[in-house]
Design a protein around this motif. Structure first.
Motif, PDB file in Angstrom:
ATOM      1  N   LEU A 193      40.346  39.250  56.298  1.00 45.90           N
ATOM      2  CA  LEU A 193      40.302  38.107  55.396  1.00 45.90           C
ATOM      3  C   LEU A 193      41.576  37.266  55.467  1.00 45.90           C
ATOM      4  O   LEU A 193      41.609  36.154  54.960  1.00 45.90           O
ATOM      5  CB  LEU A 193      40.087  38.576  53.956  1.00 45.90           C
ATOM      6  N   ALA A 194      42.613  37.793  56.107  1.00 43.87           N
ATOM      7  CA  ALA A 194      43.911  37.117  56.126  1.00 43.87           C
ATOM      8  C   ALA A 194      43.881  35.787  56.880  1.00 43.87           C
ATOM      9  O   ALA A 194      44.609  34.871  56.534  1.00 43.87           O
ATOM     10  CB  ALA A 194      44.964  38.035  56.731  1.00 43.87           C
ATOM     11  N   ASN A 195      43.057  35.674  57.895  1.00 46.73           N
ATOM     12  CA  ASN A 195      43.043  34.467  58.728  1.00 46.73           C
ATOM     13  C   ASN A 195      41.898  33.518  58.405  1.00 46.73           C
ATOM     14  O   ASN A 195      41.584  32.644  59.207  1.00 46.73           O
ATOM     15  CB  ASN A 195      42.985  34.863  60.209  1.00 46.73           C
ATOM     16  N   ILE A 196      41.299  33.695  57.258  1.00 48.02           N
ATOM     17  CA  ILE A 196      40.168  32.849  56.882  1.00 48.02           C
ATOM     18  C   ILE A 196      40.665  31.449  56.544  1.00 48.02           C
ATOM     19  O   ILE A 196      41.633  31.303  55.795  1.00 48.02           O
ATOM     20  CB  ILE A 196      39.418  33.457  55.678  1.00 48.02           C
ATOM     21  N   PRO A 197      39.998  30.438  57.098  1.00 52.36           N
ATOM     22  CA  PRO A 197      40.353  29.082  56.658  1.00 52.36           C
ATOM     23  C   PRO A 197      39.901  28.909  55.213  1.00 52.36           C
ATOM     24  O   PRO A 197      38.846  29.397  54.831  1.00 52.36           O
ATOM     25  CB  PRO A 197      39.546  28.187  57.603  1.00 52.36           C
ATOM     26  N   GLY A 198      40.675  28.252  54.410  1.00 48.52           N
ATOM     27  CA  GLY A 198      40.313  28.095  53.001  1.00 48.52           C
ATOM     28  C   GLY A 198      40.766  29.281  52.187  1.00 48.52           C
ATOM     29  O   GLY A 198      41.665  30.016  52.575  1.00 48.52           O
ATOM     30  N   SER A 199      40.134  29.480  51.044  1.00 47.65           N
ATOM     31  CA  SER A 199      40.539  30.561  50.144  1.00 47.65           C
ATOM     32  C   SER A 199      39.429  31.584  49.984  1.00 47.65           C
ATOM     33  O   SER A 199      38.265  31.300  50.247  1.00 47.65           O
ATOM     34  CB  SER A 199      40.942  29.983  48.782  1.00 47.65           C
ATOM     35  N   VAL A 200      39.834  32.777  49.552  1.00 50.83           N
ATOM     36  CA  VAL A 200      38.896  33.882  49.340  1.00 50.83           C
ATOM     37  C   VAL A 200      39.037  34.362  47.905  1.00 50.83           C
ATOM     38  O   VAL A 200      40.151  34.556  47.409  1.00 50.83           O
ATOM     39  CB  VAL A 200      39.182  35.056  50.295  1.00 50.83           C
ATOM     40  N   VAL A 201      37.904  34.564  47.245  1.00 51.76           N
ATOM     41  CA  VAL A 201      37.855  35.022  45.863  1.00 51.76           C
ATOM     42  C   VAL A 201      36.758  36.080  45.769  1.00 51.76           C
ATOM     43  O   VAL A 201      35.768  36.015  46.497  1.00 51.76           O
ATOM     44  CB  VAL A 201      37.530  33.833  44.915  1.00 51.76           C
ATOM     45  N   ALA A 202      36.944  37.053  44.899  1.00 58.76           N
ATOM     46  CA  ALA A 202      35.924  38.080  44.671  1.00 58.76           C
ATOM     47  C   ALA A 202      35.459  38.013  43.225  1.00 58.76           C
ATOM     48  O   ALA A 202      36.231  37.697  42.320  1.00 58.76           O
ATOM     49  CB  ALA A 202      36.476  39.468  44.982  1.00 58.76           C
ATOM     50  N   LEU A 203      34.203  38.319  42.998  1.00 57.27           N
ATOM     51  CA  LEU A 203      33.636  38.315  41.653  1.00 57.27           C
ATOM     52  C   LEU A 203      34.023  39.612  40.937  1.00 57.27           C
ATOM     53  O   LEU A 203      33.643  40.712  41.362  1.00 57.27           O
ATOM     54  CB  LEU A 203      32.122  38.156  41.721  1.00 57.27           C
ATOM     55  N   ALA A 204      34.796  39.481  39.873  1.00 52.57           N
ATOM     56  CA  ALA A 204      35.346  40.634  39.145  1.00 52.57           C
ATOM     57  C   ALA A 204      34.279  41.625  38.666  1.00 52.57           C
ATOM     58  O   ALA A 204      34.455  42.834  38.830  1.00 52.57           O
ATOM     59  CB  ALA A 204      36.216  40.168  37.997  1.00 52.57           C
ATOM     60  N   PRO A 205      33.169  41.179  38.065  1.00 54.46           N
ATOM     61  CA  PRO A 205      32.169  42.153  37.616  1.00 54.46           C
ATOM     62  C   PRO A 205      31.597  42.995  38.770  1.00 54.46           C
ATOM     63  O   PRO A 205      31.281  44.173  38.580  1.00 54.46           O
ATOM     64  CB  PRO A 205      31.079  41.292  36.976  1.00 54.46           C
ATOM     65  N   ASP A 206      31.500  42.401  39.955  1.00 55.03           N
ATOM     66  CA  ASP A 206      30.992  43.157  41.107  1.00 55.03           C
ATOM     67  C   ASP A 206      32.043  44.143  41.624  1.00 55.03           C
ATOM     68  O   ASP A 206      31.695  45.248  42.052  1.00 55.03           O
ATOM     69  CB  ASP A 206      30.531  42.212  42.214  1.00 55.03           C
ATOM     70  N   LEU A 207      33.311  43.754  41.573  1.00 56.20           N
ATOM     71  CA  LEU A 207      34.380  44.702  41.909  1.00 56.20           C
ATOM     72  C   LEU A 207      34.338  45.882  40.951  1.00 56.20           C
ATOM     73  O   LEU A 207      34.359  47.046  41.369  1.00 56.20           O
ATOM     74  CB  LEU A 207      35.751  44.026  41.820  1.00 56.20           C
ATOM     75  N   GLN A 208      34.265  45.594  39.653  1.00 58.33           N
ATOM     76  CA  GLN A 208      34.268  46.630  38.623  1.00 58.33           C
ATOM     77  C   GLN A 208      33.049  47.541  38.746  1.00 58.33           C
ATOM     78  O   GLN A 208      33.154  48.760  38.590  1.00 58.33           O
ATOM     79  CB  GLN A 208      34.330  46.002  37.243  1.00 58.33           C
ATOM     80  N   ALA A 209      31.894  46.975  39.036  1.00 55.37           N
ATOM     81  CA  ALA A 209      30.662  47.768  39.148  1.00 55.37           C
ATOM     82  C   ALA A 209      30.736  48.775  40.295  1.00 55.37           C
ATOM     83  O   ALA A 209      30.072  49.806  40.255  1.00 55.37           O
ATOM     84  CB  ALA A 209      29.459  46.851  39.351  1.00 55.37           C
ATOM     85  N   ARG A 210      31.583  48.484  41.283  1.00 56.90           N
ATOM     86  CA  ARG A 210      31.722  49.355  42.449  1.00 56.90           C
ATOM     87  C   ARG A 210      33.013  50.164  42.405  1.00 56.90           C
ATOM     88  O   ARG A 210      33.368  50.831  43.366  1.00 56.90           O
ATOM     89  CB  ARG A 210      31.630  48.527  43.728  1.00 56.90           C
ATOM     90  N   GLY A 211      33.716  50.099  41.287  1.00 51.60           N
ATOM     91  CA  GLY A 211      34.946  50.863  41.127  1.00 51.60           C
ATOM     92  C   GLY A 211      36.081  50.372  41.999  1.00 51.60           C
ATOM     93  O   GLY A 211      36.959  51.153  42.359  1.00 51.60           O
ATOM     94  N   LEU A 212      36.078  49.090  42.339  1.00 54.20           N
ATOM     95  CA  LEU A 212      37.102  48.525  43.219  1.00 54.20           C
ATOM     96  C   LEU A 212      38.069  47.646  42.441  1.00 54.20           C
ATOM     97  O   LEU A 212      37.718  47.079  41.407  1.00 54.20           O
ATOM     98  CB  LEU A 212      36.446  47.670  44.319  1.00 54.20           C
ATOM     99  N   THR A 213      39.264  47.534  42.963  1.00 56.14           N
ATOM    100  CA  THR A 213      40.242  46.567  42.480  1.00 56.14           C
ATOM    101  C   THR A 213      40.867  45.936  43.712  1.00 56.14           C
ATOM    102  O   THR A 213      40.856  46.516  44.795  1.00 56.14           O
ATOM    103  CB  THR A 213      41.351  47.220  41.627  1.00 56.14           C
ATOM    104  N   SER A 214      41.406  44.745  43.542  1.00 55.80           N
ATOM    105  CA  SER A 214      42.055  44.093  44.670  1.00 55.80           C
ATOM    106  C   SER A 214      43.224  43.261  44.170  1.00 55.80           C
ATOM    107  O   SER A 214      43.038  42.312  43.413  1.00 55.80           O
ATOM    108  CB  SER A 214      41.063  43.203  45.421  1.00 55.80           C
ATOM    109  N   ASP A 215      44.410  43.646  44.583  1.00 56.76           N
ATOM    110  CA  ASP A 215      45.597  42.879  44.243  1.00 56.76           C
ATOM    111  C   ASP A 215      45.821  41.748  45.247  1.00 56.76           C
ATOM    112  O   ASP A 215      46.464  40.755  44.940  1.00 56.76           O
ATOM    113  CB  ASP A 215      46.834  43.783  44.213  1.00 56.76           C
TER     114      ASP A 215
END
Length: 93
Positions: free
Chosen positions: A47-69
């Protein structure tokens, strides 16, 4: 500006490749549903070289037990705000 939503896990790398090929520097990629697995350290470097920006949907992260700093997350209201602030939305699935 285009909001690209991606709901596919890294097992479907072709879907991510297609989304990235269509993105420009003004676009945003929103990871939703199983797409949030791209935030795992194993895949996050892609994801580091993606043109533009990257965002994740918090409820979907939480539902899968994930976090992302490393990647910004938005709640449902943030998802709506992204939809409104972009000219169009393209869904990759």
């Amino acid at each position: 500006m285009v909001l690209h939503t991606l709901n596919q896990a890294p097992a479907n790398a072709a879907c991510m490749a297609s989304a990235l090929a269509a993105m420009t520097a003004q676009d945003t990629l929103l990871l939703i549903e199983d797409g949030v697995y791209w935030t795992l350290p194993t895949f996050a470097s892609q994801l580091a070289n993606i043109p533009g920006s990257v965002v994740a949907l918090a409820p979907d992260l939480q539902a899968r037990g994930l976090t992302s700093d490393a990647i910004e997350s938005v709640d449902d209201a943030g998802f709506v705000a992204l939809c409104v602030s972009h000219d169009k939305v393209v869904s990759w699935f």
